[in-house]
Scaffold this active site. Structure first.
Site, PDB file in Angstrom:
ATOM      1  N   GLY A   1       0.822  -1.198   0.000  1.00 28.46           N
ATOM      2  CA  GLY A   1       0.000   0.000   0.000  1.00 28.46           C
ATOM      3  C   GLY A   1       0.863   1.257   0.000  1.00 28.46           C
ATOM      4  O   GLY A   1       2.061   1.216   0.285  1.00 28.46           O
ATOM      5  N   CYS A   2       0.232   2.378  -0.325  1.00 22.27           N
ATOM      6  CA  CYS A   2       0.986   3.620  -0.448  1.00 22.27           C
ATOM      7  C   CYS A   2       1.472   4.106   0.913  1.00 22.27           C
ATOM      8  O   CYS A   2       2.667   4.379   1.096  1.00 22.27           O
ATOM      9  CB  CYS A   2       0.134   4.675  -1.148  1.00 22.27           C
ATOM     10  SG  CYS A   2      -1.537   4.871  -0.503  1.00 22.27           S
TER      11      CYS A   2
END
Lengths: 346, 346, 346, 346
Positions: C149-150
């Site tokens: 995920g970012c």
């Protein structure tokens, strides 16, 4: 192939930084020298922190550069300071000037709009106006290229072919242009502050902007007679992009569809000039970070008129991208080298 | 004085919210009822969290409102749904309609642009077009006011006096307009997403927007003959504001300065319409959150033409502010009540 | 070298579009197929007009793709839909999954945070967590990579080496993160509208966001014991970028300078992870459009604590750029291929 | 009632302009004099074009103002210049100082953070710290009020009641704050340029910002012992607004819900301080242009900790709005006068 050794004079402005971005990925170019007198002694990442990951030469004074090591100079100095700098460069160096100093070929017109006499009138005669899609063949032979202004690029690409074909009337052309804020450069002045610009839109220099005579020069040459245009530059709260909305009267018997076809034919082999089909209109987002110009044509209020929309990235096709395109042409490279990336979106 | 009991139908859109903001501080108004059928049962702060500190009535269905308790209805429904709603309101209620449903007085023109027959042709005859600075006297007598569109307001305020005085030619008028994104409403669609809009500029509906016939209707009445305009609406990445750049041909013998004088004379006693002196041009920021329209005039490329710039806040003077101004006129109040705040800047 | 034949499933979202941008310039990749069931039959430029100049395959349904023609699949489907899709892909295809479906290795934890049982528990065992700078060697051998995920990428890159070295205490870590709006995807919902987001800042999902267990999983593995973090995601009115401000307590005897040195040593040969010298702090602008993560360390209020700042481009290093980096590793290419461009600025 | 005659010193900055916006609509105030030495002789609309429609006194030098005509002075000068100016004002004048010059009551602490000795140590003793919700009673009696900083206002309003009640631990408090760009003032410097700020987010002055000792002073007084906080100021690409995310450890036996209740009780009669119910979180948009502070509390990662979110408009409650609130208190007016408008949205 031996790499082209490039030097950027005036590397600390936005066009200088954009040139570095493009040349850094150019497989045939070595960024050999970066000059910025006030910033001499600094690294580029001291001037622009986003260069922290790049491997670039230290910034020096112009006088420190050995021009015999340089094949091409990109000149990004402010308007008014470039004529003498370029006069002093050796003949062995090719020059692409991103300032306005060599764009107007009539020295009187230059003086009228820029407020001082032209300082390199003889040199001016050698200069080619670097609107690549129009003057490509002369650019290939040129030693000095005057890189077009951002607004003029957006307006001239659609209008030149139409005037050459006499598809539109040459009088009463209205060019209503809107630009992102990078067009104003990196000057530390009130009008450029975030809080002054954000959440607002305004016009400036209505029919009184230096790009107006530049546009008229190009269009007059295309039309074969003197063309005058109403030109309004305007400021959009965004970093990049120009959109020009252009109102024209069609030549007798022609329709908006006809002039779309003329432009599509003219640019069908162009890697950068694109004409949208009927009913589609471009956003500046469609060219963000690219060297493209996208055009579209709508009918006006009546069948005798048309509205042309044209978008470019003012820093790229409107400045540094077209400068690299000019370099590619001048050095016999494919004009698309280092300029093929898709737009950054969102 | 007894307070005016106001009802907003369609309170959940941006114009509804802006009405609440203005009416909430109006010393002569009580916000009596808020209708929004899909949101009925909610508090306004469920729909707009920024109302969390306000004391407002709960949102109800239109059918739940007892109209005998209401003195004025603001109708903020989507276009096409309002004609029947207003037809069913009792005569005792004054109505200000912010939709486009009663703006076009020619039912055929309405049908042509809105795609369905007008459903309240008889009622249309009673309606006054609520451009306050132009139709103030009729508005004072009106029971139903069609509140003008945002673009039309920005274009008509400068153009009507000039056409009335025959100071400009009635043909070939070009209106190049730029609007903030609230103009598109609160619809959950792709084109309205932050990442699609931010950092971009685009045109839409070139010479094909429903505000064009509305403008033409107003200008034709002013000129006393049929006026056609080229009209281009465009989207600016900002919340509020419209700037219209208007290109006109001057009547023989008149200069840009002359038409500035005409507008200055016309609006010298107006609290909301302002004309800048020569050399000054407005930004949309100058009217942010206010009911003002600021205009300026520049010479065009030649002495026979002029460029007019006009700014408004599209949500305020272009919608809800003008609606309250209309209400003030209809109820014999000073037209500035609740509309006197200075712009929010920055 | 034969080109890698790539397929993107879920090409119509922002991560799909960003993948196309990067893969289009990848000299070893051919974009062979683009799947997006709802958009099947369209060209990519119907979905994203900025692809108008690109030469791309038509969008098809997933079921129409012959997977024997494909070497690598990038899966950009919404969370919850990917496990079954990937289960059905042939063994010959390598997979990089940009959803969250394979990121949590504990099926119970997955169920707790995503609200339904894991549908591919066996497959999960083969999956490598694709945080390239940390798990590079395993990624080279992997068939299926769960692209991080970012937010986790921005937090884990600085924290993992420090926890591995026991240079910071494992409890009380606070991660205050701020993201651009692309992180919310292209969903047509109120919270994503321009006028709702612009000119505002807000927190959401405080200590209750699905990226929190993902971060904790990575940090726990690094620390060799269970780590819990306070994690607050927040929304910044900009398109791209994440900045995480991380508050840590230093292990006894260590200073902020010491942990900077640890990170500098750890990443000294990394092409994408950069640690700034004392006194410099990154902006998200420094990584705009790139695959870099830039970190910096400051002293906290006292000598026992430190504040770490870390920036990435959420769409690039935080999603599609790292996905391509993973592909490069999986196919034995230099990990920087197609990822070397300098940031776009301004 | 006779109107309060107000003077603004330093009228050309953003806080000066915001004061004008608020005082202009204040029914008990006459804006009697505007001083700005460098701009003396200009009209306010020469400095800020958005004042073009306002009727305001001409800007003069401070020395030109007859202070016997003035009841209250708002001092908006840069930090470091105000102590001597205020020392020289007659006793008859009440003073609200928006600079930081009188905020720190310990002269040594002042010198440490502001780099020069305090020039009005005696006067300092008379000063009341103008955090209205906390020090309202003293403010009513004060002649000189030090208007709190923007970050300190956002942090102190939630923290003071909790520390007074010993509901949270006094150590380890982390205040992660994000501000719009008006917080940086109207200085013409690179870091404030539109193109440098737009589309980016960054931290500055981590645990090294002058608002940190100001916050600590207020919290220490509330706690009755020395409090140290970790404070990170950060810049958001928007004009207005501050959001502070505050991480605290709960006192034994208390929950996040308990501290919400404490704040709700404390502020239940406050017109400007609002505490949201569980599950709701504020955006800076909710206070745009208003004097409100909206707070919310979430559980942290575990039951022993909580996360507080607090929003204000930095120019209004964080500066000029609170200054007017202070004036209202000092002159015995309802504290809400001229401060009751709803937020501008969108």
């Amino acid at each position: 192939m031996k790499k082209i050794r490039a030097c950027i004079i005036g590397a600390s402005g936005y066009t200088g930084a954009e040139l570095i971005r493009i040349l850094y990925r150019h497989e045939n170019v070595e960024i050999k020298a970066l000059a910025a007198d006030r910033n001499a002694g600094n690294e580029m990442y001291d001037i622009y922190q986003h260069f922290i990951t790049a491997n670039l030469p230290k910034v020096v004074k112009l006088s420190e550069i050995n021009m015999s090591d340089i094949d091409v100079v990109f000149c990004c100095l402010p308007h008014g300071t470039t004529q003498e700098v370029i006069k002093n460069l050796p003949e062995s160096v090719k020059v692409i000037d991103l300032s306005a100093d060599f764009r107007l070929f009539d020295a009187k017109l230059y003086e009228q709009w820029y407020g001082h006499p032209h300082k390199a009138v003889d040199l001016q005669k050698q200069v080619v106006y670097g609107l690549c899609e129009i003057n490509g063949e002369q650019i290939k032979q040129a030693r000095i290229v005057a890189n077009p202004g951002c607004y003029p690029t957006s307006a001239s690409l659609p209008l030149v072919p139409l005037l050459q074909k006499k598809a539109i009337e040459h009088d009463g052309i209205i060019i209503d242009s809107k630009s992102g804020v990078t067009g104003a450069g990196r000057a530390e002045k009130l009008a450029n502050l975030y809080c002054e610009v954000n959440e607002g839109f305004k016009a400036y220099g209505i029919c009184n902007h230096r790009h107006m005579p530049e546009i008229e020069q190009t269009l007059s040459e295309a039309a074969g007679l003197g063309v005058q245009v109403h030109f309004t530059p305007q400021l959009v709260p965004m970093n990049r992009g120009i959109l020009s909305t252009i109102y024209v009267k069609l030549s007798k018997g022609l329709s908006a569809n006809d002039i779309r076809t003329i432009l599509q034919d003219r640019y069908k082999d162009s890697p950068f000039a694109h004409v949208l089909p009927q009913g589609k209109f471009p956003s500046t987002r469609d060219v963000y970070g690219t060297n493209s110009c996208i055009m579209a044509i709508a009918e006006g209020r009546n069948a005798e008129s048309a509205v042309i929309v044209s978008v470019i990235d003012n820093l790229c096709k409107g400045a540094s991208g077209q400068a690299v395109q000019n370099m590619n042409l001048m050095f016999g490279l494919p004009q698309t080298t280092a300029l093929q990336d898709l737009p950054l979106f969102p």
